[in-house]
Design a protein around this motif. Structure first.
Motif, PDB file in Angstrom:
ATOM      1  N   MET A 161       0.856  -1.219   0.000  1.00 24.71           N
ATOM      2  CA  MET A 161       0.000   0.000   0.000  1.00 24.71           C
ATOM      3  C   MET A 161       0.877   1.249   0.000  1.00 24.71           C
ATOM      4  O   MET A 161       0.586   2.222  -0.687  1.00 24.71           O
ATOM      5  N   GLU A 162       1.964   1.188   0.807  1.00 25.64           N
ATOM      6  CA  GLU A 162       2.877   2.340   0.874  1.00 25.64           C
ATOM      7  C   GLU A 162       3.488   2.584  -0.514  1.00 25.64           C
ATOM      8  O   GLU A 162       3.522   3.708  -1.001  1.00 25.64           O
ATOM      9  N   ARG A 163       3.945   1.486  -1.145  1.00 30.68           N
ATOM     10  CA  ARG A 163       4.543   1.601  -2.483  1.00 30.68           C
ATOM     11  C   ARG A 163       3.559   2.194  -3.491  1.00 30.68           C
ATOM     12  O   ARG A 163       3.907   3.006  -4.326  1.00 30.68           O
ATOM     13  N   LEU A 167      -1.513   4.393   1.294  1.00 30.23           N
ATOM     14  CA  LEU A 167      -1.564   4.415   2.758  1.00 30.23           C
ATOM     15  C   LEU A 167      -1.748   5.867   3.194  1.00 30.23           C
ATOM     16  O   LEU A 167      -1.060   6.753   2.711  1.00 30.23           O
ATOM     17  N   ARG A 168      -2.681   6.096   4.123  1.00 32.17           N
ATOM     18  CA  ARG A 168      -2.985   7.498   4.473  1.00 32.17           C
ATOM     19  C   ARG A 168      -2.613   7.847   5.912  1.00 32.17           C
ATOM     20  O   ARG A 168      -2.805   8.965   6.361  1.00 32.17           O
ATOM     21  N   TYR A 169      -2.129   6.887   6.681  1.00 31.64           N
ATOM     22  CA  TYR A 169      -1.711   7.169   8.060  1.00 31.64           C
ATOM     23  C   TYR A 169      -0.540   6.260   8.432  1.00 31.64           C
ATOM     24  O   TYR A 169      -0.325   5.236   7.780  1.00 31.64           O
ATOM     25  N   ALA A 375       3.009   8.847   6.700  1.00 31.75           N
ATOM     26  CA  ALA A 375       2.036   7.791   6.356  1.00 31.75           C
ATOM     27  C   ALA A 375       2.786   6.622   5.721  1.00 31.75           C
ATOM     28  O   ALA A 375       2.666   6.349   4.526  1.00 31.75           O
ATOM     29  N   LYS A 376       3.573   5.965   6.552  1.00 32.20           N
ATOM     30  CA  LYS A 376       4.419   4.863   6.072  1.00 32.20           C
ATOM     31  C   LYS A 376       4.364   3.714   7.068  1.00 32.20           C
ATOM     32  O   LYS A 376       3.826   3.865   8.166  1.00 32.20           O
ATOM     33  N   VAL A 377       4.986   2.605   6.701  1.00 24.57           N
ATOM     34  CA  VAL A 377       5.128   1.486   7.637  1.00 24.57           C
ATOM     35  C   VAL A 377       6.390   1.743   8.457  1.00 24.57           C
ATOM     36  O   VAL A 377       7.473   1.927   7.895  1.00 24.57           O
TER      37      VAL A 377
END
Ligand code: ADE
Length: 415
Positions: A161-163, A167-169, A375-377
């Protein structure tokens, strides 16, 4: 009474008794609860959880409740809910949505029900609640401070999702804590997978060819436990580094095509899809047992088996016999869903205490750093891991060495 959808509220007494015993084995969390009930640092916040509804998750829920949060919980797998625990949690004041054996439609409705509580923090086990929020509740995303992810599968999904920039949070990869990977994935999955297979089948492991697909932390723990019970372990692995380690750990390593012909018991723990296909099953011995301990039920192609087998018969509570077109029979535990939770009770409470301490510290970190994280892992800083290990050692009553001043100086000096 809170909003809920569970199997039977009358089971609450039995659930409360199970939670009581779990709490006795999770003193790190009950101690934290005492601190949280004074600080109330979650007052005014809603925690949305998609996790296995077990007695251990119940202890986590009670800890968050004590910190002042409103808690809404749905199951992270249709087969993993302990119905008595779900009932006890409703009595405790938690909005619970989950029933053992719920349909996929119910599972999705329950995810939505949690999202409708407008969570500020998301605790996820596999990523389904995060996906639900991102896809179907965009208007609520502004309320979300951050999330925490419990599993390897979920972290892989979140990184995708990050890639893809969706991702929003911020999401803390609780799974990636060293303490989580070691104690939960290695020791926990090692033991609870065997527990699930034995409860589903009651077979003897000694002398059997036990094929482990995937040699990550879970597969390593499982292989060691199976070997300890006298099985001949064979490892199938796509990653050359892990395959090399399996070889040097003393296990036979071979492609699944070869292993399929000689294995008695097959367990998938890869986080990937179609690791054991219908074609592999056709080459298996009559009586082969198949189980999955990865998060999703796609590692063994049960869908193809359901379509193509000549007959399917439930032969024990969590065991289905399939008659193949070649006249052989194979046995699938827990419908190919994670066997430790479908056929047993998941990891023991002491294991989950460590993982859930990681969840609590991740929540603290999100609240303390509200608005400052990307908004990352994200991984928790290493000091948290050391704190978790220290607290768990204390709980086990184990003392260990500390560096002397001289030693501290020595390791910091290049001279
Ligand atoms: N995952 C694996 N075992 C578990 C347990 N006992 N409770 C919650 N999640 C789990």
């Amino acid at each position: 009474m809170q909003n809920h959808d569970i199997a039977n509220l009358r089971l609450a007494g039995e659930g409360a008794a199970k939670i009581y015993l779990a709490e006795r084995q999770m003193p790190v969390l009950t101690n934290l609860r005492a601190t949280y009930s004074k600080s109330k640092f979650l007052k005014g916040l809603t925690i949305g959880m998609c996790m296995h509804i077990t007695k251990e998750t119940a202890v986590l829920c009670r800890t968050l409740l004590a910190a002042g949060a409103k808690v809404a919980l749905c199951a992270s797998n249709p087969l993993s809910t302990q119905d008595d625990v779900a009932a006890a949690l409703v009595k405790d004041g938690i909005h619970v949505y989950g029933k053992k054996g719920e349909t996929i439609g119910e599972y999705k409705r329950h995810l939505r029900a949690v999202a409708m509580h407008r969570p500020n923090i998301i605790l996820d086990d596999g990523g389904d609640l995060t996906v639900e929020m991102l896809q179907n509740h965009k208007e609520k995303l502004g309320l979300v401070i951050g999330g925490c992810e419990e599993t390897t599968t979920g972290v892989i999904r979140l990184k995708a999702m990050e890639r893809d920039n969706v991702l929003r949070y911020p999401v803390i990869a609780v799974n990636d804590n060293n303490t989580k990977r070691l104690i939960d994935n290695y020791y926990g999955t090692g033991q609870s997978t065997i527990d699930g297979i034995l409860r589903a089948t009651n077979i003897l492991l000694a002398g059997k060819s036990f094929v482990v697909c995937g040699y990550g932390p879970c597969g390593k723990g499982l292989s060691l436990r199976a070997k300890g019970m006298g099985a001949n372990v064979i490892v199938c692995e796509v990653n050359p580094f892990n395959a090399l380690q399996a070889h040097l750990d003393g296990f036979r390593v071979m492609p699944i095509e070869e292993a399929a012909r000689i294995g008695d018991i097959f367990v998938t723990v890869t986080g990937n899809t179609h690791v054991i296909t219908y074609e592999h099953m056709l080459t298996m011995k009559d009586g082969a047992v198949l189980a999955n301990s990865g998060h999703f039920d796609v590692e063994i192609d049960v869908e193809a088996l359901n379509k193509k087998a000549k007959a399917r018969k439930k032969v024990r509570q969590h065991l289905d016999e399939y008659l193949l077109v070649n006249g052989r029979r194979v046995y699938v535990c827990g419908e190919g869903r994670l066997v430790n939770l479908a056929a047993a009770e998941g990891h023991p409470s002491e294991v989950m205490a460590t993982s859930f301490l990681g969840q609590c510290f991740a929540i603290e970190y999100l609240v303390e750093n509200m608005g400052k994280l990307p908004a990352k892992v994200i991984r928790l800083p290493e000091e948290y891991d050391l704190k978790i290990a220290r607290l768990q050692l204390e709980a086990f009553g184990i003392k260990h060495d500390k560096m002397t001043e001289e030693q501290e100086k020595y390791v910091k000096s290049w001279k």
